[in-house]
Design a protein around this motif. Structure first.
Motif, PDB file in Angstrom:
ATOM      1  N   THR A  48       0.836  -1.191   0.000  1.00 53.22           N
ATOM      2  CA  THR A  48       0.000   0.000   0.000  1.00 53.22           C
ATOM      3  C   THR A  48       0.877   1.251   0.000  1.00 53.22           C
ATOM      4  OG1 THR A  48      -1.672  -1.204   1.263  1.00 53.22           O
ATOM      5  CG2 THR A  48      -1.869   1.195   1.193  1.00 53.22           C
ATOM      6  N   VAL A  49       0.583   2.174  -0.894  1.00 46.23           N
ATOM      7  CA  VAL A  49       1.376   3.402  -1.030  1.00 46.23           C
ATOM      8  C   VAL A  49       0.437   4.604  -1.132  1.00 46.23           C
ATOM      9  CG1 VAL A  49       3.314   2.237  -2.149  1.00 46.23           C
ATOM     10  CG2 VAL A  49       1.461   3.181  -3.548  1.00 46.23           C
ATOM     11  N   PHE A  50       0.970   5.789  -0.836  1.00 47.30           N
ATOM     12  CA  PHE A  50       0.254   7.036  -1.062  1.00 47.30           C
ATOM     13  C   PHE A  50       0.592   7.573  -2.443  1.00 47.30           C
ATOM     14  CE2 PHE A  50      -0.149   7.093   3.555  1.00 47.30           C
ATOM     15  CZ  PHE A  50      -1.406   7.652   3.722  1.00 47.30           C
ATOM     16  N   ARG A  51      -0.416   8.041  -3.151  1.00 50.04           N
ATOM     17  CA  ARG A  51      -0.219   8.689  -4.442  1.00 50.04           C
ATOM     18  C   ARG A  51      -0.015  10.187  -4.234  1.00 50.04           C
ATOM     19  NH1 ARG A  51      -4.625   6.738  -8.744  1.00 50.04           N
ATOM     20  NH2 ARG A  51      -5.580   8.653  -7.955  1.00 50.04           N
ATOM     21  N   PRO A  52       0.501  10.885  -5.236  1.00 46.85           N
ATOM     22  CA  PRO A  52       0.680  12.338  -5.112  1.00 46.85           C
ATOM     23  C   PRO A  52      -0.619  13.086  -4.823  1.00 46.85           C
ATOM     24  CG  PRO A  52       1.967  11.507  -6.948  1.00 46.85           C
ATOM     25  CD  PRO A  52       1.139  10.362  -6.460  1.00 46.85           C
ATOM     26  N   ASP A  53      -1.762  12.542  -5.245  1.00 51.63           N
ATOM     27  CA  ASP A  53      -3.038  13.218  -4.999  1.00 51.63           C
ATOM     28  C   ASP A  53      -3.597  12.934  -3.611  1.00 51.63           C
ATOM     29  OD1 ASP A  53      -3.903  10.608  -5.214  1.00 51.63           O
ATOM     30  OD2 ASP A  53      -5.143  10.924  -6.996  1.00 51.63           O
ATOM     31  N   GLY A  54      -2.835  12.213  -2.763  1.00 51.54           N
ATOM     32  CA  GLY A  54      -3.258  11.935  -1.401  1.00 51.54           C
ATOM     33  C   GLY A  54      -4.047  10.658  -1.233  1.00 51.54           C
ATOM     34  N   LYS A  55      -4.428  10.013  -2.318  1.00 54.49           N
ATOM     35  CA  LYS A  55      -5.153   8.756  -2.226  1.00 54.49           C
ATOM     36  C   LYS A  55      -4.189   7.608  -1.965  1.00 54.49           C
ATOM     37  CE  LYS A  55      -9.203   9.837  -5.043  1.00 54.49           C
ATOM     38  NZ  LYS A  55     -10.055   9.409  -6.185  1.00 54.49           N
ATOM     39  N   LYS A  56      -4.746   6.489  -1.477  1.00 57.20           N
ATOM     40  CA  LYS A  56      -3.965   5.276  -1.286  1.00 57.20           C
ATOM     41  C   LYS A  56      -4.198   4.323  -2.443  1.00 57.20           C
ATOM     42  CE  LYS A  56      -3.689   5.024   3.768  1.00 57.20           C
ATOM     43  NZ  LYS A  56      -4.071   4.225   4.962  1.00 57.20           N
ATOM     44  N   GLN A  57      -3.210   3.449  -2.643  1.00 59.16           N
ATOM     45  CA  GLN A  57      -3.290   2.494  -3.738  1.00 59.16           C
ATOM     46  C   GLN A  57      -2.416   1.297  -3.403  1.00 59.16           C
ATOM     47  OE1 GLN A  57      -1.610   4.063  -7.382  1.00 59.16           O
ATOM     48  NE2 GLN A  57      -2.975   2.811  -8.630  1.00 59.16           N
ATOM     49  N   CYS A  58      -2.862   0.105  -3.779  1.00 64.14           N
ATOM     50  CA  CYS A  58      -1.970  -1.052  -3.748  1.00 64.14           C
ATOM     51  C   CYS A  58      -1.078  -0.971  -4.974  1.00 64.14           C
ATOM     52  CB  CYS A  58      -2.770  -2.355  -3.751  1.00 64.14           C
ATOM     53  SG  CYS A  58      -3.615  -2.682  -2.194  1.00 64.14           S
ATOM     54  N   TYR A 208      -6.706   1.459  -9.592  1.00 62.48           N
ATOM     55  CA  TYR A 208      -7.718   1.789  -8.583  1.00 62.48           C
ATOM     56  C   TYR A 208      -7.058   2.373  -7.340  1.00 62.48           C
ATOM     57  CZ  TYR A 208     -11.285   1.379  -5.016  1.00 62.48           C
ATOM     58  OH  TYR A 208     -12.157   1.659  -4.011  1.00 62.48           O
ATOM     59  N   ALA A 209      -7.635   3.464  -6.817  1.00 61.76           N
ATOM     60  CA  ALA A 209      -7.151   4.103  -5.605  1.00 61.76           C
ATOM     61  C   ALA A 209      -8.354   4.521  -4.767  1.00 61.76           C
ATOM     62  CB  ALA A 209      -6.289   5.306  -5.940  1.00 61.76           C
ATOM     63  N   TRP A 210      -8.118   4.789  -3.499  1.00 60.39           N
ATOM     64  CA  TRP A 210      -9.201   5.148  -2.605  1.00 60.39           C
ATOM     65  C   TRP A 210      -8.783   6.300  -1.699  1.00 60.39           C
ATOM     66  CZ3 TRP A 210      -6.327   0.693  -2.367  1.00 60.39           C
ATOM     67  CH2 TRP A 210      -5.562   0.496  -1.210  1.00 60.39           C
ATOM     68  N   ASN A 211      -9.771   6.955  -1.118  1.00 58.16           N
ATOM     69  CA  ASN A 211      -9.532   8.042  -0.196  1.00 58.16           C
ATOM     70  C   ASN A 211      -8.709   7.558   0.988  1.00 58.16           C
ATOM     71  OD1 ASN A 211     -10.009   9.934   2.089  1.00 58.16           O
ATOM     72  ND2 ASN A 211     -11.365  10.955   0.628  1.00 58.16           N
ATOM     73  N   SER A 212      -7.685   8.276   1.358  1.00 56.31           N
ATOM     74  CA  SER A 212      -6.771   7.810   2.406  1.00 56.31           C
ATOM     75  C   SER A 212      -7.442   7.687   3.764  1.00 56.31           C
ATOM     76  CB  SER A 212      -5.574   8.764   2.519  1.00 56.31           C
ATOM     77  OG  SER A 212      -5.997  10.068   2.874  1.00 56.31           O
ATOM     78  N   LYS A 213      -8.622   8.300   3.953  1.00 57.96           N
ATOM     79  CA  LYS A 213      -9.335   8.206   5.234  1.00 57.96           C
ATOM     80  C   LYS A 213     -10.204   6.957   5.320  1.00 57.96           C
ATOM     81  CE  LYS A 213      -9.411  13.191   6.012  1.00 57.96           C
ATOM     82  NZ  LYS A 213     -10.265  14.392   6.255  1.00 57.96           N
ATOM     83  N   GLN A 214     -10.346   6.232   4.222  1.00 57.21           N
ATOM     84  CA  GLN A 214     -11.164   5.023   4.251  1.00 57.21           C
ATOM     85  C   GLN A 214     -10.422   3.916   4.996  1.00 57.21           C
ATOM     86  OE1 GLN A 214     -12.153   4.055   0.198  1.00 57.21           O
ATOM     87  NE2 GLN A 214     -13.968   5.341   0.246  1.00 57.21           N
TER      88      GLN A 214
END
Length: 214
Positions: A48-58, A208-214
């Motif tokens: 799991t990593v953070f993207r530049p837009d603040g979302k998380k992604q595997c 696919y990415a998701w909101n980091s607060k999820q």
């Protein structure tokens, strides 16, 4: 994320239509990311990593870059990758489509209650066996050196999935949802396997990415 038995059910569906060299290593790889020694390691073991837009992604593309050649020759590494793919599908399925909220106190425990209720159904429907064991030479695997999995303890937990539990009401994850998730995850994983083996582009799930607060 998805339960052990759901991951293994997807694996059995894939085995019906695609060839694999080593079913044991494939099955172990399919559950291995959930077997770290500490909870703090779990996100790391799922890449799991953070993207530049603040979302998380595997980081599926990162895993493919690092272990792509190994996945083509070793089903343990392929199974490991497919686990992360399946969890990505699960997040999209449960969080986006069915609006799962893990932050309400008690919800994660209630979800695991649903998993326990579903275990006998999934085990019977997909022919899961209580015979998984640590593969020979596992202690020398690069993934084991990287994450220090406690695989024997995790396999002992898997054996408890075969022990019946008292009947309970459904909280969130229904039998129909389990069936729908297994179908979707199987289709996505099959596409990823085909792309890996043919050298073609990966499927859309890698973005696919998701909101980091999820």
């Amino acid at each position: 994320m998805a339960s052990r038995t759901l991951h293994l059910a997807v694996t059995e569906c894939l085995r019906k239509t695609l060839p694999f060299a080593d079913p044991l290593r494939l099955r172990i790889g399919t559950i291995l990311p959930d077997a770290p020694n500490t909870p703090q390691t779990a996100a790391v073991s799922h890449f799991t990593v953070f993207r530049p837009d603040g979302k998380k992604q595997c980081d599926l593309l990162g895993f493919r870059k690092e272990y792509g050649e190994t996945m083509l020759s070793d089903d343990l590494y392929l199974g490991y990758y497919l686990h992360i793919v399946q969890d990505t599908v699960f997040r999209r399925f449960a969080y986006d489509e069915h609006h799962w909220n893990p932050h309400i106190p008690g919800n994660p425990q209630r979800l695991h209650g649903d998993y326990a209720r579903l275990n006998p159904i999934v085990i019977a429907r997909f022919g899961l066996q209580n015979n998984l064991c640590v593969p020979d030479g596992f202690e020398n695997e690069p993934l084991q050196a990287r994450f220090r999995f406690d695989l024997p303890a995790y396999l002992e937990e898997y054996r408890r999935d075969f022990v019946p539990v008292a009947a309970s009401d459904v909280f969130f994850f229904t039998e129909e949802m389990a069936d729908a998730y297994i179908r979707e995850a199987t289709d996505v994983c099959a596409g990823e396997i085909v792309s890996l083996r043919s050298g073609s582009e990966p499927t859309e799930i890698t973005n696919y990415a998701w909101n980091s607060k999820q």
